[in-house]
Design a protein around this motif. Structure first.
Motif, PDB file in Angstrom:
ATOM      1  N   THR A   1       3.024   1.517   4.341  1.00 52.60           N
ATOM      2  CA  THR A   1       1.643   1.554   3.847  1.00 52.60           C
ATOM      3  C   THR A   1       1.651   1.432   2.334  1.00 52.60           C
TER       4      THR A   1
ATOM      5  N   LYS B   1      -5.936  -7.741  -0.899  1.00 52.18           N
ATOM      6  CA  LYS B   1      -5.163  -7.493   0.332  1.00 52.18           C
ATOM      7  C   LYS B   1      -4.939  -8.790   1.114  1.00 52.18           C
TER       8      LYS B   1
ATOM      9  N   THR C   1      -7.271  -2.352   5.058  1.00 50.66           N
ATOM     10  CA  THR C   1      -8.384  -1.421   5.176  1.00 50.66           C
ATOM     11  C   THR C   1      -8.833  -0.968   3.801  1.00 50.66           C
ATOM     12  N   ASN C   2     -10.141  -0.759   3.666  1.00 47.82           N
ATOM     13  CA  ASN C   2     -10.650  -0.141   2.434  1.00 47.82           C
ATOM     14  C   ASN C   2     -11.118   1.283   2.712  1.00 47.82           C
ATOM     15  N   ARG C   3     -10.792   1.774   3.915  1.00 45.54           N
ATOM     16  CA  ARG C   3     -11.152   3.125   4.308  1.00 45.54           C
ATOM     17  C   ARG C   3      -9.915   4.006   4.361  1.00 45.54           C
ATOM     18  N   ASP C   4     -10.133   5.312   4.318  1.00 46.97           N
ATOM     19  CA  ASP C   4      -9.035   6.260   4.493  1.00 46.97           C
ATOM     20  C   ASP C   4      -8.879   6.495   5.994  1.00 46.97           C
ATOM     21  N   LEU C   5      -7.917   5.800   6.598  1.00 48.68           N
ATOM     22  CA  LEU C   5      -7.743   5.897   8.043  1.00 48.68           C
ATOM     23  C   LEU C   5      -7.340   7.304   8.480  1.00 48.68           C
TER      24      LEU C   5
ATOM     25  N   ASP D   1      -0.977   1.182  -1.027  1.00 44.49           N
ATOM     26  CA  ASP D   1      -2.336   1.361  -1.543  1.00 44.49           C
ATOM     27  C   ASP D   1      -2.481   0.500  -2.794  1.00 44.49           C
TER      28      ASP D   1
ATOM     29  N   ASN E   1       1.631   2.670  10.357  1.00 48.38           N
ATOM     30  CA  ASN E   1       1.756   3.408   9.098  1.00 48.38           C
ATOM     31  C   ASN E   1       3.199   3.503   8.616  1.00 48.38           C
TER      32      ASN E   1
ATOM     33  N   GLU F   1      -9.709  -5.037   7.465  1.00 51.41           N
ATOM     34  CA  GLU F   1     -10.651  -3.989   7.873  1.00 51.41           C
ATOM     35  C   GLU F   1     -10.386  -3.551   9.320  1.00 51.41           C
TER      36      GLU F   1
ATOM     37  N   LEU G   1       0.663  -1.952   6.476  1.00 50.61           N
ATOM     38  CA  LEU G   1      -0.733  -1.595   6.231  1.00 50.61           C
ATOM     39  C   LEU G   1      -1.014  -1.682   4.737  1.00 50.61           C
TER      40      LEU G   1
ATOM     41  N   ALA H   1      -3.772  -0.917   2.052  1.00 48.53           N
ATOM     42  CA  ALA H   1      -5.008  -0.192   1.794  1.00 48.53           C
ATOM     43  C   ALA H   1      -5.486  -0.514   0.386  1.00 48.53           C
TER      44      ALA H   1
END
Length: 533
Positions: A353, A219, A328-332, A355, A350, A288, A210, A212
């Protein structure tokens, strides 16, 4: 000198022979005791009980040529000497129980005799130091003559002893890391450490990964480079398949990913394989991933865990063995807490992961990325463009300042450098061009920040009118600047890294989040009051 102890399997073919003629034949196990330049103190001869007679004959022959060598016969109950699990377990159990004495004895694991499976197991046990010694490989003489023992070679599997090999492995890892960074000499310590770990994971694991980070942090680019690295190591024979899940809507989302059968829904005029099957033996990058619907998330979880799934409208499963890289650009974690993302799917993706920091969090990497972008522009357009010294200094000064938001991250930087290189007359980027570009970027970022948005700070509402009035102008301005950074950051750690970027490299223990938390606590503030919605 330490006594030499040899551990080896009986060669049921190579060590065989009867009558006086056997001495004219090269027998690997017997030959170990015939070398004049070394004396074997003890031989641990492993064999299966059905070859007891041959083992005793070899024991007697070694006693003839080397009375000082003690031969211990070690029967191993092996039903199938070609069964890897059985042979490894038998040899492992024997080695674990063996009273090795490395202070007084040196151990040689003989890998010339025994089945190929036995030789591999001996290699693995010596490499893992379960057998604390070296390998010995024997070979026959060029001409068969009675009493000629041939040659032996020792192989030490402790790679730390082989400087050239160690340097080659280090160089290979550096090359792989540089490949993931496209050869850009990045200077940000956190980013470099992150890429070094990603390199190890990319070539050692097929588990989901993942990525982020904010939009434009790279990404998609990094996912493709990871695939190309695996491809270069022959770890991926299928394609790289990429899809932005934000573009998938309604019934078409499941069809795009999992395929469908003809007639599954209106408009399904024929069968469709779907992207998961297309990615078989390759890499599927779902950017995303947080935008996927809950039904598609459930289907994806099954496909990841079982490598099988049902296309839309099908009553028979299909298979696809792919590696998933998600972006992802969100906090899952927040999405899971609010029920927008499946907890079981998040737990599955996860494991690894990462960032990725935005460009504003890596100001020291802006300069090498500018040089990289200028080189790309020159290669694509066959026209070199360079800054003059004053223009370069002015552009970097602005690019590294808090005024440069880089809200689009590397997309913003790439567009900016492209504009400068395109407008550079005679290939020279001047101060005038830089000044115009800075004005353009200021306009762009100001236009992209709505009134009352994250950059607006109302101290009165946060602290209360009375507390705000007690602040000196210096403290008020400093607090407003800190809060603006917090409003624009995704996490407490993210804000801390931006605020303490310069000093963090000088500290042995780095805890930016705790440092920022204590600063906010001085004013009675908590991160939950400041974090973006």
């Amino acid at each position: 000198m330490k006594s030499i102890v040899v551990i080896g399997f009986l060669g049921t073919q190579l060590d065989a022979g009867q009558g006086a003629g056997r001495w004219e034949k090269w027998r690997p196990t017997v030959s170990l005791a015939q070398h004049e330049d070394m004396a074997v103190a003890r031989l641990e001869l492993l064999y299966t009980p059905r070859h007891q007679a041959l083992a005793e004959r070899v024991q007697a022959d070694i006693a003839t040529v080397s009375p000082e060598t003690t031969v211990r016969l070690v029967p191993l109950e092996l039903e199938d000497p070609w069964d890897f699990g059985e042979v490894y377990t038998g040899l492992y159990d024997w080695a674990r129980a063996y009273p090795f004495d490395t202070e007084r004895e040196q151990y040689w694991a003989h890998i010339t005799t025994g089945t190929h499976v036995a030789q591999i197991c001996m290699f693995l046990l010596a490499e893992s130091r379960v057998i604390p010694g070296v390998l010995v490989q024997t070979s026959p003489p060029r001409r068969q003559r009675e009493g000629d023992p041939g040659k032996y070679v020792l192989i030490d599997l402790d790679l730390s002893r082989y400087d050239a090999m160690a340097r080659r492995f280090d160089a290979e890892q550096r090359d792989a890391v540089a490949f993931l960074k496209s050869g850009i000499a990045t200077r940000n310590a956190r980013f470099n450490a992150l890429i070094e770990e990603i390199e190890r994971v990319a070539v050692r694991s097929r588990a989901p990964i993942l990525l982020a980070g904010p939009t434009g942090a790279g990404k998609s680019f990094l996912a493709r480079r990871m695939f190309e690295l695996k491809q270069s190591r022959h770890q991926a024979t299928g394609p790289f398949v990429e899809v932005n899940c934000a573009t998938l809507r309604g019934d078409g989302a499941a069809s795009t990913l999992f395929g469908h059968k003809k007639g599954a829904f209106t408009g399904a005029a024929g069968d469709r394989a779907g992207l998961l099957r297309t990615a078989h033996q390759g890499v599927l990058f779902l950017d995303e991933i947080g935008e996927l619907g809950l039904d598609e998330q459930a289907m994806l979880l099954k496909a990841i865990e079982e490598k099988r799934f049902f296309p839309v409208g099908a009553d028979k499963e299909v298979a696809s063995d792919f590696q998933l890289i998600a972006g992802t650009n969100r906090d899952l974690r927040s999405d899971v807490a609010e029920g927008r993302f499946r907890e079981d799917l998040f737990a599955r993706i996860n494991l690894w992961t990462y960032d990725l920091p935005g460009l504003a969090q890596r100001p020291e990497d802006i300069e090498p990325n500018i040089d990289h972008l200028l080189a790309l522009h020159a290669a694509e357009n066959h026209r070199v463009a360079r800054f003059n010294a004053e223009a370069r200094a002015a552009y970097l000064r602005f690019a590294r300042s808090p005024e440069a938001h880089w809200s689009g991250n590397f997309r913003d930087l790439s567009a900016s450098v492209t504009r400068l290189a395109t407008l550079a007359d005679g290939g020279r980027i001047t101060t005038a061009l830089v000044d115009a570009e800075i004005a353009r970027l200021r306009w762009l970022w100001k236009r992209g920040t709505p009134a009352g948005g994250p950059q607006t700070v109302d101290l009165g509402a946060l602290l209360g009118p009375g507390r705000e009035a007690e602040l000196d102008l210096f403290d008020r301005l400093q607090l407003e600047s800190v809060l603006r950074v917090c409003r624009g950051a995704r996490t407490l750690s993210d804000a801390g890294r931006q605020l303490f970027q310069a000093s963090r490299a000088q500290r042995s223990v780095v805890n930016d989040a705790d440092r920022l938390r204590k600063y906010l606590a001085k004013y009675g503030l908590q991160w939950s009051q400041l974090s973006p919605p």
